[in-house]
Design a protein around this motif. Structure first.
Motif, PDB file in Angstrom:
ATOM      1  N   ARG A  83     -11.372 -11.350  10.411  1.00 53.24           N
ATOM      2  CA  ARG A  83     -10.081 -10.999   9.834  1.00 53.24           C
ATOM      3  C   ARG A  83      -9.056 -10.658  10.915  1.00 53.24           C
ATOM      4  N   GLY A  84      -7.834 -11.150  10.708  1.00 52.62           N
ATOM      5  CA  GLY A  84      -6.665 -10.735  11.459  1.00 52.62           C
ATOM      6  C   GLY A  84      -5.648 -10.229  10.455  1.00 52.62           C
ATOM      7  N   GLN A  85      -5.054  -9.069  10.701  1.00 46.45           N
ATOM      8  CA  GLN A  85      -4.167  -8.442   9.721  1.00 46.45           C
ATOM      9  C   GLN A  85      -2.995  -7.785  10.432  1.00 46.45           C
ATOM     10  N   LEU A  86      -1.802  -7.897   9.843  1.00 47.61           N
ATOM     11  CA  LEU A  86      -0.598  -7.289  10.391  1.00 47.61           C
ATOM     12  C   LEU A  86       0.127  -6.563   9.259  1.00 47.61           C
ATOM     13  N   ASP A  87       0.420  -5.277   9.456  1.00 45.90           N
ATOM     14  CA  ASP A  87       1.080  -4.462   8.435  1.00 45.90           C
ATOM     15  C   ASP A  87       2.265  -3.721   9.036  1.00 45.90           C
ATOM     16  N   TRP A  88       3.312  -3.586   8.251  1.00 45.27           N
ATOM     17  CA  TRP A  88       4.440  -2.717   8.577  1.00 45.27           C
ATOM     18  C   TRP A  88       4.157  -1.415   7.859  1.00 45.27           C
ATOM     19  N   ILE A  89       4.096  -0.300   8.609  1.00 38.09           N
ATOM     20  CA  ILE A  89       3.769   1.013   8.053  1.00 38.09           C
ATOM     21  C   ILE A  89       4.973   1.934   8.229  1.00 38.09           C
ATOM     22  N   ASN A  90       5.409   2.566   7.145  1.00 38.92           N
ATOM     23  CA  ASN A  90       6.538   3.491   7.172  1.00 38.92           C
ATOM     24  C   ASN A  90       6.039   4.894   6.846  1.00 38.92           C
ATOM     25  N   THR A  91       6.304   5.838   7.764  1.00 36.16           N
ATOM     26  CA  THR A  91       5.926   7.237   7.562  1.00 36.16           C
ATOM     27  C   THR A  91       7.175   8.107   7.634  1.00 36.16           C
TER      28      THR A  91
ATOM     29  N   TYR B  31       7.683  14.873  10.425  1.00 39.15           N
ATOM     30  CA  TYR B  31       8.638  15.802  11.044  1.00 39.15           C
ATOM     31  C   TYR B  31      10.069  15.597  10.527  1.00 39.15           C
ATOM     32  N   GLY B  32      10.204  15.215   9.265  1.00 40.27           N
ATOM     33  CA  GLY B  32      11.525  15.067   8.653  1.00 40.27           C
ATOM     34  C   GLY B  32      12.282  13.822   9.076  1.00 40.27           C
ATOM     35  N   GLU B  33      11.643  12.924   9.793  1.00 44.54           N
ATOM     36  CA  GLU B  33      12.281  11.680  10.234  1.00 44.54           C
ATOM     37  C   GLU B  33      11.446  10.497   9.733  1.00 44.54           C
ATOM     38  N   GLY B  34      12.100   9.366   9.532  1.00 47.01           N
ATOM     39  CA  GLY B  34      11.375   8.153   9.148  1.00 47.01           C
ATOM     40  C   GLY B  34      10.906   7.387  10.369  1.00 47.01           C
ATOM     41  N   GLN B  35       9.670   6.913  10.325  1.00 43.62           N
ATOM     42  CA  GLN B  35       9.128   6.099  11.403  1.00 43.62           C
ATOM     43  C   GLN B  35       8.707   4.748  10.828  1.00 43.62           C
ATOM     44  N   ASN B  36       9.061   3.686  11.522  1.00 42.50           N
ATOM     45  CA  ASN B  36       8.620   2.346  11.173  1.00 42.50           C
ATOM     46  C   ASN B  36       7.690   1.868  12.268  1.00 42.50           C
ATOM     47  N   GLY B  37       6.492   1.487  11.875  1.00 44.32           N
ATOM     48  CA  GLY B  37       5.512   1.050  12.853  1.00 44.32           C
ATOM     49  C   GLY B  37       4.879  -0.261  12.457  1.00 44.32           C
ATOM     50  N   VAL B  38       4.224  -0.872  13.419  1.00 48.61           N
ATOM     51  CA  VAL B  38       3.499  -2.111  13.198  1.00 48.61           C
ATOM     52  C   VAL B  38       2.038  -1.845  13.520  1.00 48.61           C
ATOM     53  N   ARG B  39       1.160  -2.224  12.586  1.00 45.00           N
ATOM     54  CA  ARG B  39      -0.280  -2.044  12.777  1.00 45.00           C
ATOM     55  C   ARG B  39      -0.943  -3.420  12.774  1.00 45.00           C
ATOM     56  N   PHE B  40      -1.669  -3.740  13.839  1.00 40.49           N
ATOM     57  CA  PHE B  40      -2.438  -4.978  13.908  1.00 40.49           C
ATOM     58  C   PHE B  40      -3.909  -4.614  13.917  1.00 40.49           C
ATOM     59  N   SER B  41      -4.685  -5.285  13.083  1.00 44.48           N
ATOM     60  CA  SER B  41      -6.121  -5.004  13.016  1.00 44.48           C
ATOM     61  C   SER B  41      -6.900  -6.304  13.050  1.00 44.48           C
TER      62      SER B  41
ATOM     63  N   LEU C 153       0.819  -1.202   0.000  1.00 42.67           N
ATOM     64  CA  LEU C 153       0.000   0.000   0.000  1.00 42.67           C
ATOM     65  C   LEU C 153       0.859   1.261   0.000  1.00 42.67           C
ATOM     66  N   VAL C 154       0.386   2.301  -0.675  1.00 42.11           N
ATOM     67  CA  VAL C 154       1.024   3.622  -0.649  1.00 42.11           C
ATOM     68  C   VAL C 154      -0.066   4.666  -0.469  1.00 42.11           C
TER      69      VAL C 154
ATOM     70  N   SER D  87       2.666  13.363   5.528  1.00 40.85           N
ATOM     71  CA  SER D  87       3.783  12.732   4.830  1.00 40.85           C
ATOM     72  C   SER D  87       3.305  11.603   3.923  1.00 40.85           C
ATOM     73  N   PHE D  88       4.210  11.177   3.072  1.00 40.35           N
ATOM     74  CA  PHE D  88       4.019   9.985   2.252  1.00 40.35           C
ATOM     75  C   PHE D  88       4.073   8.776   3.177  1.00 40.35           C
ATOM     76  N   VAL D  89       3.244   7.773   2.902  1.00 41.87           N
ATOM     77  CA  VAL D  89       3.192   6.556   3.714  1.00 41.87           C
ATOM     78  C   VAL D  89       3.233   5.356   2.787  1.00 41.87           C
ATOM     79  N   ASN D  90       3.968   4.338   3.178  1.00 43.19           N
ATOM     80  CA  ASN D  90       3.890   3.064   2.464  1.00 43.19           C
ATOM     81  C   ASN D  90       3.810   1.936   3.479  1.00 43.19           C
ATOM     82  N   GLY D  91       3.224   0.847   3.056  1.00 37.47           N
ATOM     83  CA  GLY D  91       3.057  -0.282   3.953  1.00 37.47           C
ATOM     84  C   GLY D  91       3.061  -1.593   3.199  1.00 37.47           C
ATOM     85  N   VAL D  92       3.451  -2.633   3.896  1.00 43.29           N
ATOM     86  CA  VAL D  92       3.413  -3.983   3.353  1.00 43.29           C
ATOM     87  C   VAL D  92       2.939  -4.895   4.480  1.00 43.29           C
TER      88      VAL D  92
END
Length: 175
Positions: free
Chosen positions: A147-155, A158-168, A109-110, A127-132
């Motif tokens: 449904r159970g879903q797990l995504d890695w989300i990158n944002t 504030y000029g820094e990269g963040q890597n997060g985990v989203r569980f739904s 996803l983008v 910011s731009f966001v991408n996820g897999v």
């Protein structure tokens, strides 16, 4: 901010044009979502919220997904507590296969994300966001699946990269 809304409008129009070409197979999902991500520097936050998706299939095992989420909570920034809200609007392909009552899937996803922080003085960033990620649907009955879903989300807030985990998790209705 004007660029953000122009991008969202453009992506919506492109998704609408693509959606017109898709047969009437797909699903809609809504459920609880948990996001663990760094809001600033390497300091992580635990945010709770919701996620909603709409998928339309154009091949039996490939679909296009529109994914919207919202997460809320608080975070301590150098001794000052602030309320945080984050929203993402994402689009992309999803690959899935039906195996009896199970439907595993993977997606890329983008899109665009927006975050706000408030502790008397507010600030926000877009910011731009991408996820897999991926997940699993389990058919409960008829068109209803759990449904159970797990995504890695990158944002890039504030000029820094963040890597997060989203569980739904939640209920999806297939049509």
């Amino acid at each position: 901010m004007r660029r953000l809304w122009t991008l969202v409008l453009l992506l919506t129009m492109l998704a609408s044009a693509a959606w017109a070409q898709i047969p009437t197979k797909g699903n809609v999902f809504f459920g609880y979502s948990y996001d663990r991500t760094s809001v600033a520097s390497n300091d992580t936050s635990n945010l709770n919220g919701w996620e909603a998706t709409l998928e339309g299939k154009f091949l039996p095992w490939i679909g296009l997904v529109a994914d919207v989420d919202g997460h809320y909570g608080s975070h301590n920034f150098s001794g000052t507590n602030a309320d945080v809200s984050a929203h993402n609007v994402l689009f992309g392909p999803r690959v899935s296969v039906q195996v009896k009552r199970f439907r595993p899937f993977a997606e890329f996803l983008v899109g665009v994300g927006h975050i706000s922080r408030s502790n008397g003085i507010s600030d926000s960033d877009t910011s731009f966001v991408n996820g897999v990620g991926g997940g699993l649907d389990y058919r409960i009955f008829g068109p209803v699946t759990l449904r159970g879903q797990l995504d890695w989300i990158n944002t890039r807030f504030y000029g820094e990269g963040q890597n997060g985990v989203r569980f739904s998790t939640g209920i999806a209705f297939h049509f």
